[in-house]
Design a protein around this motif. Structure first.
Motif, mmCIF file in Angstrom:
data_model
loop_
_atom_site.group_PDB
_atom_site.id
_atom_site.type_symbol
_atom_site.label_atom_id
_atom_site.label_comp_id
_atom_site.label_asym_id
_atom_site.label_seq_id
_atom_site.Cartn_x
_atom_site.Cartn_y
_atom_site.Cartn_z
ATOM 1 N N PHE A 256 0.847 -1.190 0.000
ATOM 2 C CA PHE A 256 0.000 0.000 0.000
ATOM 3 C C PHE A 256 0.877 1.232 0.000
ATOM 4 O O PHE A 256 2.105 1.143 0.097
ATOM 5 N N CYS A 257 0.251 2.400 -0.159
ATOM 6 C CA CYS A 257 0.963 3.673 -0.178
ATOM 7 C C CYS A 257 0.453 4.543 0.958
ATOM 8 O O CYS A 257 -0.742 4.525 1.272
ATOM 9 N N ALA A 258 1.346 5.313 1.552
ATOM 10 C CA ALA A 258 0.936 6.140 2.682
ATOM 11 C C ALA A 258 1.899 7.307 2.843
ATOM 12 O O ALA A 258 3.115 7.111 2.826
ATOM 13 N N ALA A 259 1.358 8.496 3.013
ATOM 14 C CA ALA A 259 2.183 9.655 3.322
ATOM 15 C C ALA A 259 2.833 9.452 4.689
ATOM 16 O O ALA A 259 2.332 8.676 5.518
ATOM 17 N N PRO A 260 3.954 10.136 4.968
ATOM 18 C CA PRO A 260 4.588 10.017 6.288
ATOM 19 C C PRO A 260 3.623 10.264 7.443
ATOM 20 O O PRO A 260 3.721 9.613 8.492
ATOM 21 N N THR A 261 2.670 11.189 7.257
ATOM 22 C CA THR A 261 1.679 11.446 8.311
ATOM 23 C C THR A 261 0.864 10.200 8.614
ATOM 24 O O THR A 261 0.577 9.895 9.781
ATOM 25 N N VAL A 262 0.490 9.475 7.570
ATOM 26 C CA VAL A 262 -0.280 8.242 7.763
ATOM 27 C C VAL A 262 0.579 7.181 8.450
ATOM 28 O O VAL A 262 0.101 6.453 9.336
ATOM 29 N N LEU A 263 1.846 7.100 8.075
ATOM 30 C CA LEU A 263 2.742 6.149 8.745
ATOM 31 C C LEU A 263 2.842 6.468 10.226
ATOM 32 O O LEU A 263 2.849 5.557 11.070
ATOM 33 N N VAL A 285 5.531 -0.810 1.750
ATOM 34 C CA VAL A 285 4.748 0.420 1.744
ATOM 35 C C VAL A 285 5.549 1.513 1.066
ATOM 36 O O VAL A 285 6.740 1.673 1.323
ATOM 37 N N ALA A 286 4.897 2.240 0.165
ATOM 38 C CA ALA A 286 5.533 3.374 -0.502
ATOM 39 C C ALA A 286 5.079 4.651 0.169
ATOM 40 O O ALA A 286 3.893 4.812 0.495
ATOM 41 N N THR A 287 6.016 5.567 0.392
ATOM 42 C CA THR A 287 5.675 6.849 0.989
ATOM 43 C C THR A 287 6.289 7.961 0.171
ATOM 44 O O THR A 287 7.313 7.780 -0.488
ATOM 45 N N ALA A 288 5.640 9.128 0.183
ATOM 46 C CA ALA A 288 6.133 10.289 -0.571
ATOM 47 C C ALA A 288 5.664 11.544 0.140
ATOM 48 O O ALA A 288 4.762 11.514 0.976
ATOM 49 N N GLY A 289 6.264 12.647 -0.243
ATOM 50 C CA GLY A 289 5.955 13.902 0.425
ATOM 51 C C GLY A 289 7.174 14.331 1.210
ATOM 52 O O GLY A 289 8.299 14.259 0.726
ATOM 53 N N ALA A 290 6.967 14.759 2.448
ATOM 54 C CA ALA A 290 8.103 15.103 3.298
ATOM 55 C C ALA A 290 8.947 13.859 3.539
ATOM 56 O O ALA A 290 8.420 12.750 3.662
#
Length: 417
Positions: A256-263, A285-290
């Motif tokens: 799944f994918c999740a922004a750092p905030t979601v992690l 898990v893939a993350t992107a953003g900050a």
């Protein structure tokens, strides 16, 4: 040989080779095979043509991560209409602007959010309004399922399409002015989906959990890649961390994918409640953003036992153009991996990512000299919808022919952004 790259190929392939395999677990627990998903998309295609929708018309989709979004997207694209997903968190005024700017010809809206379109109905240039629960929406809205029941799936005619035709318009956040419609072609969407399939290691036995919004650049291309590979979609109505952990365990989610905030939300929930963090499958898990801090990466990889892939991009670039998943640059069992995983990384296959100064020259790879990130690749947008001046500026300000990200960065000695 040259074969046109079309977004419709993804669902075509899935139902050809995985017809009897589960395609989607809907929010209400209904399970659809790829044959059933394809039939529903065909019916929506027929319903759109019955209502006068033609190739090149824009079909807006306002929906959280449900099976209706997948059906509406593929149903629209199969008739050559331009899939135009909208951020369901916006206001009626936002919708009035975007729907008018795109000149939409039909709208599908989830019943929970349809009121925000109904509020500006008179400002929207269409009379085709569909929803999943017409009884729950004030105003004259058709039932999506009713339209499918009345449609003949064999009746729709798929037009001739070219890979350079615009097939999606994705609106930017509009943080520095009105949102801009990012025009993406069949070719750009297809090649981006191929790239994430490789770099995110997507296979047909993957089980993908939808926490990333489908409206956000077509779910980072996962409405295509997961479908085309014949993997499973686990639908949600947004991020609920307790439900996410439950789905991971009970449905054997693998990706799944999740922004750092979601992690961080997942980490906080697990610290308070504990419990298993995987089902039968290992999880990536893939993350992107900050850039995720080291503490977040440690939680994900050491406490949860998941593999984290840090990626980077923008609505205009597909979105994904870089990855820090470069295992030959770090020891998997050493803390030195954190320094690499926190970077935006190196360019995807076939993607030219540079950091340049005000004169358009590459900055020194010393990890200190700051420049702007610019990108050239097959996954980059065609143009902004009806905004030629903004398009010209985006591709020529510092370095001609490259999309200018507007992000400042440095480059290290190994070429990591």
């Amino acid at each position: 040989m040259r074969k046109p790259l079309l977004t419709t190929d993804f669902l075509d392939r899935a139902r050809r080779h995985y017809a009897d395999e589960e395609a989607v677990l809907a929010v209400d627990g209904t399970r659809y095979t790829y044959a059933e998903l394809g039939d529903r998309a065909d019916r929506f295609s027929a319903a759109l043509q019955d209502r006068g929708i033609e190739k090149g018309d824009r079909v807006a989709v306002l929906d959280p991560n449900t099976h209706y979004h997948l059906e509406a997207a593929y149903g629209a694209m199969q008739v050559g209409a331009v899939h135009t997903p909208l951020n369901y968190r916006l206001t009626p005024d936002d919708f009035a602007y975007m729907l008018s700017d795109a000149g939409v010809d039909a709208i599908y809206a989830d019943a929970e959010y349809a009121a925000n379109v109904e509020a500006v109905r008179e400002e929207v240039p269409t009379d085709v309004f569909l929803t999943n629960d017409a009884d729950a929406v004030d105003g004259d809205w058709e039932s999506f399922d009713g339209a499918l029941e009345d449609a003949d799936p064999a009746a729709y005619e798929r037009p001739e399409m070219d890979e350079d035709d615009v097939i999606t318009i994705n609106y930017t956040s509009g943080t520095t002015g009105d949102p801009k419609g990012v025009c993406r072609t069949h070719r750009a969407e297809t090649l981006h989906a191929y790239l994430i399939t490789v770099h995110q290691e997507i296979t047909d036995d993957d089980v993908y959990l939808w926490t990333l919004p489908m409206f956000h650049v077509n779910g980072w291309g996962h409405i295509y890649a997961i479908t085309g590979m014949g993997a499973r979609h686990i639908c949600t109505r947004g991020v609920d961390v307790a439900d996410a952990f439950d789905r991971i365990r009970t449905e054997d989610v693998s990706y799944f994918c999740a922004a750092p905030t979601v992690l961080n939300m997942l980490g906080d929930h697990h610290a308070d409640h504990g419990g298993a963090t995987t089902g039968e499958n290992p999880v990536r898990v893939a993350t992107a953003g900050a850039a995720p801090p080291e503490a977040t990466i440690r939680t994900v990889e050491e406490e949860f036992g998941w593999e984290l892939k840090h990626v980077y991009g923008a609505t205009e670039t597909g979105p994904l153009v870089t990855t820090s998943d470069a295992k030959r640059h770090y020891d998997l069992d050493s803390d030195d991996r954190f320094a690499v995983k926190k970077t935006q990384g190196i360019g995807y296959l076939g993607t030219d990512v540079r950091v340049v100064d005000e004169d358009g020259d590459d900055v020194a790879p010393d990890g200190e000299t700051i420049g702007e990130v610019v990108v050239r690749g097959n996954q980059v947008m065609d143009r902004y919808w009806e905004k030629p001046e903004a398009t010209e500026q985006a591709f020529s300000e510092r370095l001609d022919g490259y999309y200018h990200m507007g992000d400042l960065a440095v480059v290290d000695e190994d070429g990591f952004i």
